[in-house]
Design an enzyme around this catalytic site. Structure first.
Site, short mmCIF file in Angstrom:
data_model
loop_
_atom_site.label_atom_id
_atom_site.label_comp_id
_atom_site.label_asym_id
_atom_site.label_seq_id
_atom_site.Cartn_x
_atom_site.Cartn_y
_atom_site.Cartn_z
N TYR A 172 9.30 2.56 10.00
CA TYR A 172 9.57 3.70 9.07
C TYR A 172 10.91 3.90 8.67
O TYR A 172 11.75 4.07 9.46
CB TYR A 172 8.74 5.00 9.19
N HIS A 226 4.54 7.54 2.32
CA HIS A 226 5.48 6.26 2.17
C HIS A 226 4.85 5.31 1.44
O HIS A 226 3.88 5.12 1.05
CB HIS A 226 5.98 5.47 3.84
N HIS A 240 0.89 -1.11 -0.02
CA HIS A 240 0.19 -0.11 -0.08
C HIS A 240 0.92 1.34 0.09
O HIS A 240 2.10 1.21 0.17
CB HIS A 240 -0.97 0.06 1.27
N GLU A 244 8.08 1.60 4.37
CA GLU A 244 7.72 0.84 5.58
C GLU A 244 7.64 -0.60 5.27
O GLU A 244 7.55 -1.08 4.09
CB GLU A 244 6.19 1.24 5.83
N HIS A 285 -5.84 -2.05 4.41
CA HIS A 285 -5.59 -0.56 3.67
C HIS A 285 -5.29 -1.19 2.46
O HIS A 285 -3.97 -1.58 2.45
CB HIS A 285 -5.03 0.49 4.43
N HIS A 321 1.42 0.26 14.83
CA HIS A 321 0.38 1.46 14.90
C HIS A 321 -0.64 0.87 15.65
O HIS A 321 -1.33 -0.17 15.48
CB HIS A 321 0.17 1.61 13.24
#
Lengths: 116, 308
Positions: free
Chosen positions: B256, B215, B153, B266, B200, B247
């Site tokens: 990161y 990212h 993503h 990431e 996501h 997260h």
């Protein structure tokens, strides 16, 4: 390897930096503050400084943040510049703050000049 | 949900300041597989478990950042339909011819309200993941570097993230999975959208400048792999931004870090499965820190300020 003294004009902070390390990496390695730390790769522009005295060697950095005129005038990204002599510099870069004035406020009011 | 429209993120084209240094980083440190160069000098890479020809394309440029991000759709008819749907929605589209990108069919290119260029395509050469299609082994041994399984993503920064969400929801049927609200309790600071059952497929943060990259993310299979990735980053003196940590949003574990041109990447693991009958999760302003970095419970300044 030769080491040089880097002086940050605004704060009077000084640190020793080798000619094998960038001005930014030298500062970070000693836990010093003053230049904002971003990507450390010449891409984001937050560590922009103006070299007032001294000679540097530079590597490729984003033209979005450093124009040809900038580079000729010693306005460069600290993460892509290594010292060749003692250096006196002024901090130009800053963290861009957008919609998040409030959000960043907690961390940034105290750290605006500390780089983190 | 049977997945029929937009299947998944397919490729990202990143700008790099030094191609040779970048190829070394993406192969030796990231552990991506070098899939060759095209006539323009762009370099192509895939993650080992991806079956299509490439997922990362690097272009030498004088500034860092992302040129475009692409999604693969089911087939040519779906691609043609989406192009009509985009035009009906009021978005101009452009066709990139088959072969403009190595081993890739026609792409439909358009801009979203935050100024980012998005592509759709239906065809890319199936080169396999290094194992047989009949009676395969479990994994490919002796891979160098971090070796994520896939490009997963991206997180983009720009002004009109509400317009982006409307477009992705209405034209492509994406679902809102999580959001962070600003201090007013109404405006979204950030949204996480999915086209699949992942937590996501694309995320966006409201920002003063358009067309910025926060990212591009690569998936690992375990928390232990995330820690191993951090060790490899230290061994190779990679610029780490944050982590290893977790997260709050999506519950993914994360690091990161930056590529040699300052593009943030990431490596992550985890996150939950999302189905379209589920309601989105909301993070309030006073918990934004925990939403982004669950253990520290505060943002680092770079999260909102450092983009390419």
């Amino acid at each position: 390897m030769p080491h040089f003294t880097v002086t940050i004009e605004e704060t009077g902070e000084t640190y020793r930096c080798s000619d094998q390390h960038s001005l930014l990496a030298g500062m970070e390695a000693l836990g010093r503050k003053g230049i904002p730390v971003g990507c450390r790769g010449g891409g984001c522009g937050v560590c922009k400084v103006e070299v007032l005295d001294g000679a540097i060697r530079t590597r490729a950095m984003s033209r979005e943040h450093v124009s040809v005129d900038d580079e000729a005038g010693g306005r460069v990204l600290a993460c892509r510049a290594t010292p060749q002599t003692d250096i006196r510099l002024r901090v130009l870069g800053k963290m861009k703050r957008a919609v998040c004035q409030g959000a960043a406020a907690e961390s940034t009011t105290t750290s605006q000049m500390t780089g983190d | 949900m049977a997945m029929t429209g937009v299947l998944r993120p397919g490729h990202a084209q990143l700008r790099v300041l030094d191609m040779e240094e970048s190829v070394k980083f993406y192969t030796e440190v990231m552990g991506l597989i070098d899939m060759g160069r095209d006539a323009q000098g762009r370099a192509y890479f895939k993650c080992w478990d991806e079956r299509d020809h490439h997922s990362i394309v690097l272009r030498q440029a004088d500034r860092a950042g992302m040129d475009f991000f692409a999604f693969k759709v089911l087939d040519q008819a779906t691609l043609d339909q989406y192009e009509r749907d985009l035009k009906e929605y009021g978005v101009a589209t452009e066709r990139m011819p088959a072969g403009e990108m190595l081993n890739t069919g026609e792409r439909v290119r358009f801009k979203i309200p935050t100024g980012h260029t998005i592509e759709l395509y239906a065809e890319k050469k199936d080169v396999g993941n290094g194992m047989a299609y009949t009676n395969p082994e479990a994994w490919v041994p002796n891979l160098p570097g971090i070796a994520p399984i896939r490009m997963d993503h991206c997180l983009i920064y720009g002004g009109d993230i509400d317009g982006n969400r409307d477009l992705f929801e209405k034209v492509f049927g994406f679902s809102l999975v999580e959001r962070i609200k600003l201090e007013d309790g109404t405006t979204d600071l950030a949204t996480w959208l999915t086209c699949s059952a992942k937590a996501h497929d694309i995320a966006m943060v409201r920002h003063s400048e358009d067309d910025k990259l926060h990212h591009v993310s690569f998936r690992l299979e375990s928390w232990e792999q995330v820690l191993r990735a951090a060790d490899l980053m230290s061994m190779h003196r990679v610029s780490i931004d944050a982590g290893p940590t977790r997260h709050g949003v999506t519950r993914g574990t994360t690091i990161y870090f930056f590529d040699p041109s300052g593009n943030r990447l990431e490596t992550f693991c985890g996150g939950y499965d999302f189905y379209p009958d589920m309601q989105p999760l909301t993070w309030t302003w006073d918990n934004v820190g925990a939403g982004v970095f669950y253990h520290d419970r505060k943002l680092n300044e770079r999260f909102l300020a450092v983009v390419t």
